[in-house]
Design an enzyme around this catalytic site. Structure first.
Site, PDB file in Angstrom:
ATOM      1  N   HIS A 114       0.835  -1.208   0.000  1.00 57.13           N
ATOM      2  CA  HIS A 114       0.000   0.000   0.000  1.00 57.13           C
ATOM      3  C   HIS A 114       0.866   1.252   0.000  1.00 57.13           C
ATOM      4  O   HIS A 114       2.067   1.178   0.224  1.00 57.13           O
ATOM      5  CB  HIS A 114      -0.968   0.012   1.197  1.00 57.13           C
ATOM      6  CG  HIS A 114      -0.320   0.175   2.534  1.00 57.13           C
ATOM      7  ND1 HIS A 114       0.068  -0.897   3.319  1.00 57.13           N
ATOM      8  CD2 HIS A 114       0.018   1.279   3.252  1.00 57.13           C
ATOM      9  CE1 HIS A 114       0.591  -0.455   4.450  1.00 57.13           C
ATOM     10  NE2 HIS A 114       0.583   0.871   4.435  1.00 57.13           N
ATOM     11  N   GLU A 137      -3.646   4.023   2.347  1.00 57.09           N
ATOM     12  CA  GLU A 137      -3.766   4.310   3.770  1.00 57.09           C
ATOM     13  C   GLU A 137      -3.732   5.827   3.930  1.00 57.09           C
ATOM     14  O   GLU A 137      -2.945   6.507   3.282  1.00 57.09           O
ATOM     15  CB  GLU A 137      -2.602   3.692   4.544  1.00 57.09           C
ATOM     16  CG  GLU A 137      -2.646   3.971   6.043  1.00 57.09           C
ATOM     17  CD  GLU A 137      -1.449   3.397   6.803  1.00 57.09           C
ATOM     18  OE1 GLU A 137      -1.539   3.315   8.028  1.00 57.09           O
ATOM     19  OE2 GLU A 137      -0.425   3.048   6.163  1.00 57.09           O
TER      20      GLU A 137
END
Length: 142
Positions: free
Chosen positions: A79, A130
């Site tokens: 991520h 995120e």
């Protein structure tokens, strides 16, 4: 809404070997491992002049990283993390635009001790995103 790139997270099958590669081969500053049981990972942060690399390794049988590594045995980018000033406002704006927030939608405390949320990769060109709040307001109340 998004600010700086906070880090790029890479899932790794061997945390010690990956940390050594960054430290010994690339000459990076490698921090000690830290367990994050709420997220099911052990992380190692690598400090770069303009951002960080976060090495992720499974912690426990229910780790989301274990499943990622089953599909990607050599590891890979897991991520990217962007900073936001107000995570609740960002969440509400993103939801109103049709983006899916993973989990309950309530921020959890991340590895930096600040509130984080994850956004569904199908809503962001296949990339798990995120968000990390950079101000202390919510972190003090969570």
């Amino acid at each position: 809404m998004i600010g700086r790139l906070n880090h790029v997270a890479i899932a790794v099958p061997d945390l010690e070997a990956a940390a050594a590669q960054y430290r010994d081969t690339l000459g990076a500053k490698v921090n000690p491992p830290q367990d994050e049981p709420d997220h099911g990972v052990t992380v190692v942060f690598i400090d770069l002049p303009n951002t960080k690399i976060e090495l992720l390794y499974p912690l426990g049988d229910d780790s989301p990283i274990a499943g990622f590594l089953e599909k990607n045995p050599s590891g890979g980018i897991h991520h990217i993390c962007y900073e936001v000033e107000d995570i609740l406002a960002a969440r509400d704006t993103l939801r109103a635009a049709g983006a899916r927030v993973l989990g309950s939608g309530e921020p959890k405390i991340g590895a930096h001790g600040k509130p984080v949320l994850f956004l569904h990769p199908k809503d962001f060109t296949g990339t798990l995103v995120e968000l990390e709040q950079v101000t202390e307001t919510l972190a003090e109340s969570v």
